[in-house]
Design a protein around this motif. Sequence first.
Motif, mmCIF file in Angstrom:
data_model
loop_
_atom_site.group_PDB
_atom_site.id
_atom_site.type_symbol
_atom_site.label_atom_id
_atom_site.label_comp_id
_atom_site.label_asym_id
_atom_site.label_seq_id
_atom_site.Cartn_x
_atom_site.Cartn_y
_atom_site.Cartn_z
ATOM 1 N N TYR A 25 -66.626 74.482 -53.770
ATOM 2 C CA TYR A 25 -65.787 73.392 -53.265
ATOM 3 C C TYR A 25 -65.002 72.728 -54.407
ATOM 4 O O TYR A 25 -63.797 72.500 -54.294
ATOM 5 C CB TYR A 25 -66.653 72.356 -52.535
ATOM 6 C CG TYR A 25 -65.875 71.138 -52.130
ATOM 7 C CD1 TYR A 25 -65.022 71.170 -51.028
ATOM 8 C CD2 TYR A 25 -65.979 69.956 -52.854
ATOM 9 C CE1 TYR A 25 -64.293 70.048 -50.659
ATOM 10 C CE2 TYR A 25 -65.248 68.838 -52.498
ATOM 11 C CZ TYR A 25 -64.405 68.881 -51.401
ATOM 12 O OH TYR A 25 -63.676 67.784 -51.051
ATOM 13 N N LEU A 26 -65.684 72.426 -55.503
ATOM 14 C CA LEU A 26 -65.011 71.796 -56.639
ATOM 15 C C LEU A 26 -63.949 72.708 -57.245
ATOM 16 O O LEU A 26 -62.856 72.258 -57.603
ATOM 17 C CB LEU A 26 -66.027 71.369 -57.694
ATOM 18 C CG LEU A 26 -66.930 70.209 -57.296
ATOM 19 C CD1 LEU A 26 -68.016 69.991 -58.343
ATOM 20 C CD2 LEU A 26 -66.122 68.942 -57.080
ATOM 21 N N THR A 27 -64.248 73.982 -57.353
ATOM 22 C CA THR A 27 -63.270 74.939 -57.867
ATOM 23 C C THR A 27 -62.048 74.992 -56.959
ATOM 24 O O THR A 27 -60.908 74.991 -57.425
ATOM 25 C CB THR A 27 -63.895 76.345 -58.002
ATOM 26 O OG1 THR A 27 -65.030 76.262 -58.860
ATOM 27 C CG2 THR A 27 -62.904 77.342 -58.567
ATOM 28 N N GLN A 28 -62.288 75.015 -55.654
ATOM 29 C CA GLN A 28 -61.172 75.028 -54.707
ATOM 30 C C GLN A 28 -60.293 73.784 -54.881
ATOM 31 O O GLN A 28 -59.066 73.881 -54.885
ATOM 32 C CB GLN A 28 -61.697 75.082 -53.266
ATOM 33 C CG GLN A 28 -62.287 76.408 -52.884
ATOM 34 C CD GLN A 28 -62.998 76.368 -51.537
ATOM 35 O OE1 GLN A 28 -63.585 75.353 -51.152
ATOM 36 N NE2 GLN A 28 -62.940 77.488 -50.818
ATOM 37 N N GLN A 29 -60.911 72.630 -55.039
ATOM 38 C CA GLN A 29 -60.144 71.388 -55.181
ATOM 39 C C GLN A 29 -59.332 71.373 -56.475
ATOM 40 O O GLN A 29 -58.168 70.967 -56.481
ATOM 41 C CB GLN A 29 -61.079 70.168 -55.125
ATOM 42 C CG GLN A 29 -61.814 70.007 -53.813
ATOM 43 C CD GLN A 29 -60.881 69.998 -52.618
ATOM 44 O OE1 GLN A 29 -59.915 69.263 -52.580
ATOM 45 N NE2 GLN A 29 -61.155 70.855 -51.644
ATOM 46 N N LEU A 30 -59.928 71.828 -57.563
ATOM 47 C CA LEU A 30 -59.226 71.852 -58.850
ATOM 48 C C LEU A 30 -58.057 72.831 -58.828
ATOM 49 O O LEU A 30 -56.956 72.522 -59.302
ATOM 50 C CB LEU A 30 -60.196 72.203 -59.975
ATOM 51 C CG LEU A 30 -61.234 71.139 -60.306
ATOM 52 C CD1 LEU A 30 -62.291 71.697 -61.246
ATOM 53 C CD2 LEU A 30 -60.568 69.919 -60.905
ATOM 54 N N VAL A 31 -58.280 74.000 -58.265
ATOM 55 C CA VAL A 31 -57.215 75.011 -58.196
ATOM 56 C C VAL A 31 -56.097 74.530 -57.271
ATOM 57 O O VAL A 31 -54.907 74.651 -57.596
ATOM 58 C CB VAL A 31 -57.781 76.378 -57.759
ATOM 59 C CG1 VAL A 31 -56.664 77.360 -57.423
ATOM 60 C CG2 VAL A 31 -58.675 76.943 -58.861
ATOM 61 N N ARG A 32 -56.462 73.974 -56.136
ATOM 62 C CA ARG A 32 -55.457 73.460 -55.196
ATOM 63 C C ARG A 32 -54.604 72.378 -55.869
ATOM 64 O O ARG A 32 -53.379 72.389 -55.786
ATOM 65 C CB ARG A 32 -56.125 72.891 -53.945
ATOM 66 C CG ARG A 32 -55.137 72.398 -52.901
ATOM 67 C CD ARG A 32 -55.808 71.878 -51.628
ATOM 68 N NE ARG A 32 -56.419 72.994 -50.902
ATOM 69 C CZ ARG A 32 -57.725 73.166 -50.725
ATOM 70 N NH1 ARG A 32 -58.583 72.285 -51.207
ATOM 71 N NH2 ARG A 32 -58.189 74.207 -50.072
ATOM 72 N N ALA A 33 -55.228 71.443 -56.569
ATOM 73 C CA ALA A 33 -54.496 70.367 -57.238
ATOM 74 C C ALA A 33 -53.551 70.924 -58.308
ATOM 75 O O ALA A 33 -52.401 70.500 -58.415
ATOM 76 C CB ALA A 33 -55.469 69.372 -57.855
ATOM 77 N N SER A 34 -54.024 71.883 -59.075
ATOM 78 C CA SER A 34 -53.193 72.489 -60.115
ATOM 79 C C SER A 34 -51.988 73.205 -59.513
ATOM 80 O O SER A 34 -50.853 73.029 -59.968
ATOM 81 C CB SER A 34 -54.024 73.469 -60.939
ATOM 82 O OG SER A 34 -53.219 74.129 -61.884
ATOM 83 N N LEU A 35 -52.218 74.010 -58.480
ATOM 84 C CA LEU A 35 -51.113 74.750 -57.864
ATOM 85 C C LEU A 35 -50.122 73.814 -57.174
ATOM 86 O O LEU A 35 -48.909 74.062 -57.212
ATOM 87 C CB LEU A 35 -51.656 75.794 -56.881
ATOM 88 C CG LEU A 35 -52.411 76.955 -57.518
ATOM 89 C CD1 LEU A 35 -52.956 77.893 -56.445
ATOM 90 C CD2 LEU A 35 -51.555 77.710 -58.515
ATOM 91 N N ARG A 36 -50.606 72.750 -56.570
ATOM 92 C CA ARG A 36 -49.690 71.783 -55.945
ATOM 93 C C ARG A 36 -48.799 71.127 -56.989
ATOM 94 O O ARG A 36 -47.612 70.910 -56.762
ATOM 95 C CB ARG A 36 -50.475 70.716 -55.186
ATOM 96 C CG ARG A 36 -50.992 71.199 -53.850
ATOM 97 C CD ARG A 36 -51.682 70.092 -53.109
ATOM 98 N NE ARG A 36 -52.103 70.554 -51.800
ATOM 99 C CZ ARG A 36 -52.994 69.957 -51.063
ATOM 100 N NH1 ARG A 36 -53.573 68.842 -51.482
ATOM 101 N NH2 ARG A 36 -53.320 70.438 -49.885
ATOM 102 N N GLN A 37 -49.372 70.792 -58.128
ATOM 103 C CA GLN A 37 -48.583 70.192 -59.201
ATOM 104 C C GLN A 37 -47.490 71.154 -59.671
ATOM 105 O O GLN A 37 -46.342 70.769 -59.844
ATOM 106 C CB GLN A 37 -49.492 69.811 -60.369
ATOM 107 C CG GLN A 37 -48.753 69.153 -61.515
ATOM 108 C CD GLN A 37 -49.684 68.794 -62.657
ATOM 109 O OE1 GLN A 37 -50.827 69.216 -62.708
ATOM 110 N NE2 GLN A 37 -49.189 68.010 -63.583
ATOM 111 N N HIS A 38 -47.837 72.397 -59.842
ATOM 112 C CA HIS A 38 -46.850 73.403 -60.256
ATOM 113 C C HIS A 38 -45.794 73.606 -59.174
ATOM 114 O O HIS A 38 -44.610 73.769 -59.464
ATOM 115 C CB HIS A 38 -47.549 74.719 -60.601
ATOM 116 C CG HIS A 38 -48.303 74.667 -61.886
ATOM 117 N ND1 HIS A 38 -49.601 74.211 -61.958
ATOM 118 C CD2 HIS A 38 -47.954 74.988 -63.150
ATOM 119 C CE1 HIS A 38 -50.015 74.257 -63.204
ATOM 120 N NE2 HIS A 38 -49.032 74.726 -63.957
ATOM 121 N N SER A 39 -46.211 73.592 -57.931
ATOM 122 C CA SER A 39 -45.281 73.768 -56.822
ATOM 123 C C SER A 39 -44.276 72.618 -56.777
ATOM 124 O O SER A 39 -43.074 72.841 -56.579
ATOM 125 C CB SER A 39 -46.054 73.862 -55.503
ATOM 126 O OG SER A 39 -45.161 74.039 -54.436
#
Length: 184
Positions: free
Chosen positions: A104-118
Amino acid sequence: NMNSLYLQSNTTIALAEDPHWLVLLHPNEGYSTAIHELAQVRSIVAFGHIGFEPEVLPKLLQSGITVIFFGGDGEFLGRLEPNFGVAPDLLKAQIDLSEDRKLYLTQQLVRASLRQHSRLIQRCQKEHKIDLAEAIQALDFSIKAIRHKDAIASVASLLGSGLHGYYLGLAQAIRIPSWIYEGR
């Protein structure tokens, strides 16, 4: 004044009777020993074969001293360094997390990073009126696919594929003469 110690091959490092001091034994040198206070040593750069008494390496790490190893021909072999980035209690808590919680934590961190890049790519597309749809689509695909992954390695692969799209878009943006990188 912190110093780096540069050690030649066939040097042995030991602790003195007072464990706040290092003893360097040089059998091939005109002098046989050198003594250095641990508090004054920032790093040790070792060339060739260096011997360490068993109690030395833990003491170096506890003292915040990095050891960098080079082969006899100057080839970089690796480094041993203390970990100041993570508090031991935090690290233990992370290790003790359940696999579901880690995922769950990995999913949240990856999602936040990709959203920032997007957001950065979308802003670049809007401000410079260039077509970055392929990069945005790759990022969006990765973001949406995160919730369907049930392994940390799978989530990490989505980070990689999403960032691949980001860097393709970034490469296009760099070619615009008026473009200025404002990564936030």
